[in-house]
Design a protein around this motif. Structure first.
Motif, PDB file in Angstrom:
ATOM      1  N   VAL A   1     -62.932  -4.466  61.493  1.00 53.43           N
ATOM      2  CA  VAL A   1     -63.147  -3.208  60.773  1.00 53.43           C
ATOM      3  C   VAL A   1     -62.364  -3.191  59.469  1.00 53.43           C
ATOM      4  N   SER A   2     -61.102  -3.574  59.515  1.00 50.88           N
ATOM      5  CA  SER A   2     -60.244  -3.477  58.328  1.00 50.88           C
ATOM      6  C   SER A   2     -60.700  -4.375  57.190  1.00 50.88           C
ATOM      7  N   ASN A   3     -61.424  -5.436  57.483  1.00 53.73           N
ATOM      8  CA  ASN A   3     -61.891  -6.358  56.439  1.00 53.73           C
ATOM      9  C   ASN A   3     -63.377  -6.216  56.137  1.00 53.73           C
ATOM     10  N   THR A   4     -64.010  -5.187  56.658  1.00 52.94           N
ATOM     11  CA  THR A   4     -65.432  -4.968  56.399  1.00 52.94           C
ATOM     12  C   THR A   4     -65.629  -4.370  55.013  1.00 52.94           C
ATOM     13  N   PRO A   5     -66.442  -4.994  54.155  1.00 56.33           N
ATOM     14  CA  PRO A   5     -66.661  -4.450  52.809  1.00 56.33           C
ATOM     15  C   PRO A   5     -67.226  -3.032  52.863  1.00 56.33           C
TER      16      PRO A   5
ATOM     17  N   LYS B   1     -46.751  -3.652  59.263  1.00 54.65           N
ATOM     18  CA  LYS B   1     -47.169  -2.282  58.975  1.00 54.65           C
ATOM     19  C   LYS B   1     -48.366  -1.927  59.859  1.00 54.65           C
ATOM     20  N   ASP B   2     -48.486  -0.642  60.159  1.00 54.02           N
ATOM     21  CA  ASP B   2     -49.616  -0.215  60.970  1.00 54.02           C
ATOM     22  C   ASP B   2     -50.572   0.613  60.133  1.00 54.02           C
ATOM     23  N   PHE B   3     -51.662   1.039  60.730  1.00 52.33           N
ATOM     24  CA  PHE B   3     -52.671   1.793  60.003  1.00 52.33           C
ATOM     25  C   PHE B   3     -53.389   2.735  60.958  1.00 52.33           C
ATOM     26  N   ILE B   4     -54.099   3.684  60.376  1.00 56.92           N
ATOM     27  CA  ILE B   4     -54.850   4.692  61.129  1.00 56.92           C
ATOM     28  C   ILE B   4     -56.317   4.551  60.764  1.00 56.92           C
ATOM     29  N   HIS B   5     -57.193   4.643  61.743  1.00 60.14           N
ATOM     30  CA  HIS B   5     -58.633   4.670  61.491  1.00 60.14           C
ATOM     31  C   HIS B   5     -59.196   6.017  61.912  1.00 60.14           C
ATOM     32  N   ILE B   6     -59.922   6.618  60.998  1.00 60.93           N
ATOM     33  CA  ILE B   6     -60.691   7.834  61.265  1.00 60.93           C
ATOM     34  C   ILE B   6     -62.146   7.395  61.314  1.00 60.93           C
ATOM     35  N   LEU B   7     -62.837   7.640  62.411  1.00 58.59           N
ATOM     36  CA  LEU B   7     -64.132   6.976  62.566  1.00 58.59           C
ATOM     37  C   LEU B   7     -65.103   7.721  63.464  1.00 58.59           C
ATOM     38  N   ARG B   8     -66.350   7.294  63.324  1.00 62.63           N
ATOM     39  CA  ARG B   8     -67.409   7.612  64.280  1.00 62.63           C
ATOM     40  C   ARG B   8     -67.663   6.339  65.081  1.00 62.63           C
ATOM     41  N   PRO B   9     -67.076   6.201  66.250  1.00 63.76           N
ATOM     42  CA  PRO B   9     -67.171   4.928  66.986  1.00 63.76           C
ATOM     43  C   PRO B   9     -68.588   4.545  67.377  1.00 63.76           C
ATOM     44  N   SER B  10     -69.490   5.491  67.470  1.00 62.94           N
ATOM     45  CA  SER B  10     -70.876   5.154  67.833  1.00 62.94           C
ATOM     46  C   SER B  10     -71.585   4.380  66.737  1.00 62.94           C
ATOM     47  N   ASP B  11     -71.015   4.327  65.527  1.00 63.29           N
ATOM     48  CA  ASP B  11     -71.605   3.555  64.434  1.00 63.29           C
ATOM     49  C   ASP B  11     -71.089   2.125  64.374  1.00 63.29           C
ATOM     50  N   LEU B  12     -70.202   1.761  65.275  1.00 64.93           N
ATOM     51  CA  LEU B  12     -69.682   0.394  65.371  1.00 64.93           C
ATOM     52  C   LEU B  12     -70.353  -0.290  66.555  1.00 64.93           C
TER      53      LEU B  12
ATOM     54  N   MET C   1     -57.694  -8.604  74.882  1.00 63.52           N
ATOM     55  CA  MET C   1     -56.803  -8.299  73.773  1.00 63.52           C
ATOM     56  C   MET C   1     -57.203  -9.099  72.534  1.00 63.52           C
ATOM     57  N   ASN C   2     -57.525 -10.384  72.699  1.00 63.35           N
ATOM     58  CA  ASN C   2     -57.963 -11.188  71.563  1.00 63.35           C
ATOM     59  C   ASN C   2     -59.267 -10.658  70.977  1.00 63.35           C
ATOM     60  N   GLN C   3     -60.149 -10.196  71.832  1.00 64.54           N
ATOM     61  CA  GLN C   3     -61.390  -9.584  71.377  1.00 64.54           C
ATOM     62  C   GLN C   3     -61.094  -8.344  70.538  1.00 64.54           C
ATOM     63  N   ASP C   4     -60.185  -7.522  71.008  1.00 64.54           N
ATOM     64  CA  ASP C   4     -59.807  -6.289  70.323  1.00 64.54           C
ATOM     65  C   ASP C   4     -59.153  -6.582  68.974  1.00 64.54           C
ATOM     66  N   ILE C   5     -58.232  -7.555  68.948  1.00 64.18           N
ATOM     67  CA  ILE C   5     -57.536  -7.910  67.712  1.00 64.18           C
ATOM     68  C   ILE C   5     -58.525  -8.357  66.647  1.00 64.18           C
ATOM     69  N   GLN C   6     -59.486  -9.194  67.027  1.00 65.85           N
ATOM     70  CA  GLN C   6     -60.460  -9.669  66.052  1.00 65.85           C
ATOM     71  C   GLN C   6     -61.379  -8.549  65.582  1.00 65.85           C
ATOM     72  N   ALA C   7     -61.776  -7.655  66.472  1.00 67.98           N
ATOM     73  CA  ALA C   7     -62.659  -6.564  66.074  1.00 67.98           C
ATOM     74  C   ALA C   7     -61.964  -5.597  65.119  1.00 67.98           C
ATOM     75  N   ILE C   8     -60.661  -5.467  65.216  1.00 65.82           N
ATOM     76  CA  ILE C   8     -59.921  -4.578  64.325  1.00 65.82           C
ATOM     77  C   ILE C   8     -59.622  -5.251  62.994  1.00 65.82           C
ATOM     78  N   GLY C   9     -59.082  -6.478  63.034  1.00 66.94           N
ATOM     79  CA  GLY C   9     -58.609  -7.085  61.798  1.00 66.94           C
ATOM     80  C   GLY C   9     -59.052  -8.501  61.546  1.00 66.94           C
ATOM     81  N   GLY C  10     -60.100  -8.975  62.240  1.00 66.87           N
ATOM     82  CA  GLY C  10     -60.574 -10.338  62.045  1.00 66.87           C
ATOM     83  C   GLY C  10     -61.060 -10.597  60.635  1.00 66.87           C
ATOM     84  N   THR C  11     -60.884 -11.840  60.177  1.00 67.81           N
ATOM     85  CA  THR C  11     -61.223 -12.199  58.795  1.00 67.81           C
ATOM     86  C   THR C  11     -62.683 -12.580  58.607  1.00 67.81           C
TER      87      THR C  11
END
Length: 375
Positions: free
Chosen positions: A195-199, A296-307, A177-187
């Motif tokens: 992902v959310s903080n990636t330029p 607040k929550d958010f939605i990601h539309i993505l091509r997961p193979s590019d991550l 879960m900690n791995q997942d949290i950081q991959a989604i919104g880690g600083t």
């Protein structure tokens, strides 16, 4: 060199020689493993006693035999270092199942073993029409240490309780879960850059306070814009939509009970017990409760193979719960499962679009609005 060291070294040599001639799966461990599920020997308890300096000869012997077990076990594919802290085989066999539940987002991305001795991974970027303004030729993913943990009262250790089945699943789930949290919104500061903080990743805000009916339509339109945005800038279509469980429930409540969504809104439903719950606007939808920030929550539309996710095998350890790391008479042990992880969504930022600033649904208001429409 001690007899113990000689025996471990001999096991290493035997494994190396066997792997040179045959597949590792054909190597059979002749004797029962030291820490088998339900055999009354607690791996975590023995680690704790060792860390606290209370290990007797029986504890040291079991851990020594476990190290030999790991080296000889045919299904262990990782680097043979720090072997005593490798989880027993019955625990390792359950890790993938635990990960599938605890880190929904990362289950879909490109994943591979992290190279040993690596502090950062440079992944070549795609240049040309996909990212014409990029001055960088590499996406850099820093390697971070991540752990899941649980502290246990010291008195529990003394009672000879088998801690393995009690602790293992919870600590492993915490790690993933900690791995997942950081991959989604880690600083990116002493943690993964999420992902959310990636330029370069576009964000479409849906921060509105309209009625549930109008808010649903607004979000639905933002999703349409996001889908075409990924397709027209990545030059390949998105393959997945990730959202918070409450956002899927929001759409489901409106779709099943009224025509609050646009007349031609497309939503199909899958099985709640699977990773994919259904589809929205033609895209498969999966949910992840870690997709929330500041209420607040958010939605990601993505091509997961590019991550890209890189991860080591995990290890277990026991550390002091005291801030100074010492072991006093009243110090409680903290059990950890830890590993090294690198992640990046920066190779092709146009592969993701975020619909952000989604206020928590008011399901009571939805019920009232539906009643008004029905009347």
């Amino acid at each position: 060199m001690t007899i113990e060291t000689l025996e471990v070294a001999a096991a290493r040599r035997a494994l190396t020689e066997a792997l040179a001639d045959q597949d590792r799966r054909t190597i059979i461990l002749k004797e029962p493993l030291t820490y088998e599920k339900g055999n009354g020997k607690s791996y975590f308890r023995d680690l704790a006693l060792t860390a606290m300096g209370d290990a007797d000869g029986g504890v040291r012997e079991r851990l020594r035999r476990h190290e030999i077990d790991v080296i000889r076990t045919a299904d262990y594919p990782y680097q043979l270092d720090d072997v005593v802290h490798v989880l027993p085989r019955w625990m390792r066999d359950q890790l993938s199942e635990i990960a599938s539940v605890a880190r929904p987002y990362l289950n879909f991305v490109h994943s591979q073993q992290i190279p040993p001795g690596t502090d950062a991974i440079n992944i070549p970027k795609v240049t040309g029409p996909i990212d014409p303004d990029s001055a960088d030729t590499y996406a850099r993913a820093l390697v971070c240490s991540i752990a899941g943990e649980q502290t246990v009262a010291r008195g529990t250790i003394a009672k000879r309780v088998d801690l393995d089945e009690v602790l293992f699943k919870d600590i492993a789930a915490s790690y993933y879960m900690n791995q997942d949290i950081q991959a989604i919104g880690g600083t990116g500061a002493d943690q993964l850059l999420g992902v959310s903080n990636t330029p370069g990743i576009p964000k479409l805000s849906a921060d509105l306070s309209d009625s549930s009916r109008e808010y649903a339509k607004t979000i639905y339109k933002r999703i349409a814009v996001g889908i075409q945005g990924v397709h027209t800038t990545r030059y390949l279509p998105p393959r997945l939509m990730m959202m918070h469980p409450r956002r899927w429930a929001f759409f489901t409540a409106l779709k099943l009970t009224s025509s609050f969504l646009p007349d031609d809104a497309e939503q199909e439903f899958g099985d709640a017990a699977t990773l994919l719950l259904g589809s929205l606007q033609g895209l498969p939808v999966a949910t992840d409760p870690n997709m929330t920030l500041d209420g607040k929550d958010f939605i990601h539309i993505l091509r997961p193979s590019d991550l890209y996710l890189f991860e080591s095998d995990v290890r277990a350890r026991v550390v002091s719960s005291d801030t100074d790391g010492g072991w006093g008479e009243d110090t409680n042990p903290t059990f950890q499962i830890h590993g090294r992880t690198a992640f990046t969504a920066g190779r092709i930022p146009s592969s993701v679009c975020e619909i952000s600033d989604l206020a928590a649904p008011d399901f009571e208001a939805i019920t009232r609005e539906m009643a008004e429409v029905a009347s």
